[in-house]
Design a protein around this motif. Structure first.
Motif, short mmCIF file in Angstrom:
data_model
loop_
_atom_site.label_atom_id
_atom_site.label_comp_id
_atom_site.label_asym_id
_atom_site.label_seq_id
_atom_site.Cartn_x
_atom_site.Cartn_y
_atom_site.Cartn_z
N LEU A 54 62.19 -28.46 -65.14
CA LEU A 54 61.41 -28.54 -66.52
C LEU A 54 61.30 -27.06 -66.89
N ASN A 55 61.80 -26.65 -67.79
CA ASN A 55 61.60 -25.18 -68.36
C ASN A 55 61.13 -25.07 -69.64
N TYR A 56 60.02 -24.33 -69.94
CA TYR A 56 59.57 -24.05 -71.30
C TYR A 56 59.83 -22.82 -71.56
N ILE A 57 60.42 -22.72 -72.78
CA ILE A 57 60.52 -21.26 -73.32
C ILE A 57 59.84 -21.15 -74.52
N PHE A 58 58.85 -20.42 -74.27
CA PHE A 58 58.14 -20.06 -75.65
C PHE A 58 58.55 -18.87 -76.38
N CYS A 59 58.73 -18.98 -77.67
CA CYS A 59 59.69 -18.22 -78.42
C CYS A 59 58.99 -17.95 -79.89
N SER A 60 59.81 -17.18 -80.74
CA SER A 60 59.42 -16.92 -82.25
C SER A 60 60.01 -17.83 -83.01
N ASP A 61 59.52 -18.02 -84.29
CA ASP A 61 60.17 -19.06 -85.02
C ASP A 61 61.44 -18.56 -85.43
N THR A 62 62.06 -17.32 -85.38
CA THR A 62 63.32 -16.60 -85.72
C THR A 62 64.25 -16.94 -84.44
N TYR A 63 63.91 -17.02 -83.25
CA TYR A 63 64.56 -17.48 -82.10
C TYR A 63 64.60 -18.98 -82.15
N LEU A 64 63.83 -19.72 -82.25
CA LEU A 64 63.90 -21.23 -82.42
C LEU A 64 64.68 -21.40 -83.58
N HIS A 65 64.80 -21.29 -84.70
CA HIS A 65 65.53 -21.30 -85.93
C HIS A 65 67.00 -21.20 -85.68
N LYS A 66 67.40 -20.11 -84.90
CA LYS A 66 68.48 -19.96 -84.47
C LYS A 66 69.29 -21.08 -83.51
N ILE A 67 68.33 -21.26 -82.45
CA ILE A 67 68.62 -22.64 -81.62
C ILE A 67 69.21 -23.96 -82.50
N ASN A 68 67.93 -24.04 -83.44
CA ASN A 68 68.22 -25.27 -84.41
C ASN A 68 69.58 -25.12 -85.12
N LEU A 69 69.72 -23.91 -85.52
CA LEU A 69 71.26 -23.74 -86.45
C LEU A 69 72.50 -24.34 -85.31
N ASP A 70 72.32 -23.23 -84.28
CA ASP A 70 73.36 -23.12 -83.30
C ASP A 70 73.86 -24.51 -82.65
N PHE A 71 72.70 -25.35 -82.30
CA PHE A 71 72.92 -26.32 -81.42
C PHE A 71 72.71 -27.74 -82.20
N LEU A 72 71.92 -27.84 -82.93
CA LEU A 72 71.56 -29.06 -83.75
C LEU A 72 72.13 -29.07 -85.28
N ASN A 73 72.57 -27.84 -85.67
CA ASN A 73 73.16 -27.59 -86.99
C ASN A 73 72.16 -28.14 -88.23
N HIS A 74 70.64 -27.71 -87.76
CA HIS A 74 69.65 -27.87 -88.68
C HIS A 74 69.27 -26.47 -89.22
N ASP A 75 69.04 -26.14 -90.54
CA ASP A 75 68.68 -24.99 -91.22
C ASP A 75 67.24 -25.27 -91.25
N THR A 76 66.38 -25.40 -90.49
CA THR A 76 65.14 -25.81 -90.55
C THR A 76 64.27 -25.22 -89.55
N TYR A 77 62.98 -24.77 -90.00
CA TYR A 77 62.01 -24.38 -88.83
C TYR A 77 61.37 -25.52 -88.24
N THR A 78 61.00 -25.11 -87.07
CA THR A 78 60.47 -26.36 -86.31
C THR A 78 59.67 -25.95 -85.21
N ASP A 79 58.45 -26.72 -84.76
CA ASP A 79 57.80 -26.23 -83.68
C ASP A 79 58.20 -26.31 -82.24
N ILE A 80 59.18 -27.30 -82.03
CA ILE A 80 59.81 -27.62 -80.69
C ILE A 80 61.04 -28.29 -80.81
N ILE A 81 61.77 -28.01 -79.95
CA ILE A 81 63.14 -28.69 -79.39
C ILE A 81 63.15 -28.87 -78.11
#
Length: 159
Positions: free
Chosen positions: A55-82
């Motif tokens: 179990l790996n937790y990656i604590f990051c910035s809004d910008t970093y998580l937003h990019k993951i949300n776009l790249d992997f889930l195709n969601h253009d939104t900010y979120t607290d967790i993926i």
């Protein structure tokens, strides 16, 4: 369910916590009391009769998580967790990655008038609950998820 003391002092919990890792991307934040947090997470997983394999937790910035949300889930939104479930089988084991935006957690703590640490731990365990099979799409599921989060938060030992 076992008592908090039984869960936190269980021998198998001590083994499971070694498979929990904390990483940091694009932020200067560091988790306080990480060993206690690992024990708490492991105890929750054990109480659900699951085993943590990784179990790996990656604590990051809004910008970093937003990019993951776009790249992997195709969601253009900010979120607290993926949460990504990396299990290859349906065994009762946890193998996953949980990305948490510290920026979003800070903002949400202010919105909900909760201490940052409490909101952070709610989000930390929220990801685990997803890996344990809990969902939050419907109103009934959201209510159950919140109830489970509160039960888990009541078990934490942040002293």
């Amino acid at each position: 369910m076992k008592t908090r003391e039984e869960l936190l002092n269980s021998p198998s919990t001590l083994i499971d916590e070694m498979d929990i890792n904390f990483f940091y991307e694009d932020i200067s934040f560091r988790l306080n009391q990480s060993e206690n947090t690992k024990k708490w997470i492991a105890a929750i997983v054990e109480a659900e009769d699951y085993l943590i394999t990784e179990l790996n937790y990656i604590f990051c910035s809004d910008t970093y998580l937003h990019k993951i949300n776009l790249d992997f889930l195709n969601h253009d939104t900010y979120t607290d967790i993926i949460t990504f479930d990396n299990r290859e089988t349906e065994k009762r084991e946890i193998q996953g990655e949980i990305y948490i935006s510290v920026d979003r957690v800070k903002e949400n703590a202010g919105i909900y008038k909760k201490p940052f640490e409490q909101e952070l731990h709610r989000v930390i365990i929220h990801g685990v609950l997803h890996l344990l099979g809990y969902q939050d799409k419907s109103e009934a599921e959201k209510k159950e998820m919140r109830k489970k989060e509160e039960a888990c938060l009541s078990l934490q030992n942040l002293n």
